[in-house]
Write an enzyme that holds these catalytic residues in place. Sequence first.
Site, PDB file in Angstrom:
ATOM      1  N   ARG A 200     -20.047 -60.585  11.501  1.00  0.00           N
ATOM      2  CA  ARG A 200     -19.259 -60.527  12.740  1.00  0.00           C
ATOM      3  C   ARG A 200     -19.758 -59.345  13.555  1.00  0.00           C
ATOM      4  NH1 ARG A 200     -13.983 -61.141   9.158  1.00  0.00           N
ATOM      5  NH2 ARG A 200     -14.009 -63.412   8.913  1.00  0.00           N
ATOM      6  N   ARG A 293      -6.941 -62.271  15.573  1.00  0.00           N
ATOM      7  CA  ARG A 293      -8.129 -61.501  15.188  1.00  0.00           C
ATOM      8  C   ARG A 293      -9.337 -61.945  16.009  1.00  0.00           C
ATOM      9  NH1 ARG A 293      -9.923 -61.500   8.969  1.00  0.00           N
ATOM     10  NH2 ARG A 293     -10.870 -63.479   9.571  1.00  0.00           N
ATOM     11  N   ARG A 304      -9.849 -72.512   7.571  1.00  0.00           N
ATOM     12  CA  ARG A 304      -9.239 -71.399   6.832  1.00  0.00           C
ATOM     13  C   ARG A 304      -7.750 -71.643   6.594  1.00  0.00           C
ATOM     14  NH1 ARG A 304     -12.253 -65.888   7.038  1.00  0.00           N
ATOM     15  NH2 ARG A 304     -14.389 -66.630   7.193  1.00  0.00           N
TER      16      ARG A 304
END
Length: 423
Positions: A200, A293, A304
């Site tokens: 990320r 997030r 997820r």
Amino acid sequence: MIGFLVFSNMPCFKKCAVMFDLLEIDHQGEEAPEYVLNSLELAACDSESTGCRTATIVGNKMYVVEGSEDGSKSWINVKIFDKLTRSWVFPTVLGIKPVQLKGHSTLLLKNGQLLIVKMDSTLDGCIWFLEVDSPFVKEQKKILGTEVVAWSKGVIGNAPKPIVISGPSGVGKGTLINKLMKEFPSRYGFSVSHTTRAPREKELDGVHYHFTERSIMEKDIRDGKFLEFASVHGNLYGTSIEAVEVVTDSGKRCILDIDVQGARSVRASSLDAIFIFVTPPSFEELEKRLRARGTETEEQVQKRLRNARAELDEAKSPGLFNHILVNDDLESCYENLKKLLASDETADPLYQSSVKILKAHVSGMESKADHRTLIHCSASGTNAATHSLLMLDTSSLKGGAPGRTRGLGVYALGSLGDGLNGI
Ligand SMILES: Nc1ncnc2c1ncn2[C@@H]1O[C@H](COP(=O)(O)OP(=O)(O)OP(=O)(O)O)[C@@H](O)[C@H]1O
Ligand SMILES: Nc1nc2c(ncn2[C@@H]2O[C@H](COP(=O)(O)O)[C@@H](O)[C@H]2O)c(=O)[nH]1
């Protein structure tokens, strides 16, 4: 098991004949061991250099452990002479091995482990185990289809256990761990996992993860370098044995942030850890946090969340997690985490006292009955005046390869001066 023999600092190759003759002599009156090697078999042993070597008989096999330090180059080998096929086998070697062996003694313990004591080394680094017929090694032989041996470092007393933290993606595991690292940088260390997912924006290689190619990671898994691994949300994640060792070697308590499949694998391994599952106050709140997030695409968020339901279900499996922590208000969850960890950090008196004797140098080893071994030490390493004896007790060993073997007892039988007080 037939028995064991100890040879330390034995120069290699030329003395092989002597070594194997000795093995036979030592077994007079017992079942004939037939370990006298002919010249071809000796030549196939393939060790021309000088160094130290020990040979230990376990069933139909003779395990030869040899090492040498040659200027800047040092090596450690394990090879097996199979009495039935009369051939040398080079096993798959798992676990973390000693950095070097300048001289060593070996003793066969009852549970398929060889106790290997490095000479001319301080006590904290001298005790090693080579598992040759332990349950872990037997299982790995089946998986890998080869002969397997596994190294494990010995730890005096019981150091605080590593901590496994699991929970669905977005619940706040990373946030809690970061707070812990910030408040107690010298007490806790993070096990840096390997992953095949892309980094990320602010993630650093070697800090947040070891970002790696799938083919490389798969090979390392086949080579036994991983304590656990799992396919999570479409990528491969795993904890290398080295990642845990690096933290433990630095004297810190290791924290692993891994998914529930990984937690299950660690449970099944010899790593004796505390297992904590972090759960959200509600599924809606979890979804909110994951979206807020902003690190995943919509498709990944959906994946997820689907996996989160399964993980929340799996966490209820009896005997998997020791503690469930609800992460509703961050600060109170963090306080609960700290309380929980503190309750498991009560000092083990043996582990504490061992810290005082770590500087003693080992110069010899003698086997005694009932799990006891005498270790000859000197405070300076060379001065005979400070020579002393320690008793090593291997009756309460825990853990083992591919992690550490804990629970070694060490008791002073003489005095090394200040360094030994309190054992
Ligand atoms: N108690 C809390 N209340 C509100 N927000 C929180 C709380 N704990 C964490 N968060 C936020 O939730 C988001 C997800 O947290 P974090 O990245 O720590 O989750 P994670 O469990 O480590 O996820 P992953 O498994 O995907 O790595 C972050 O933006 C974090 O700031
Ligand atoms: N089994 C393992 N799971 C791991 C490991 N390192 C991280 N994880 C878990 O993966 C997910 C996703 O993490 P992210 O960084 O992509 O958000 C999360 O549940 C982690 O706990 C590992 O070494 N082994």
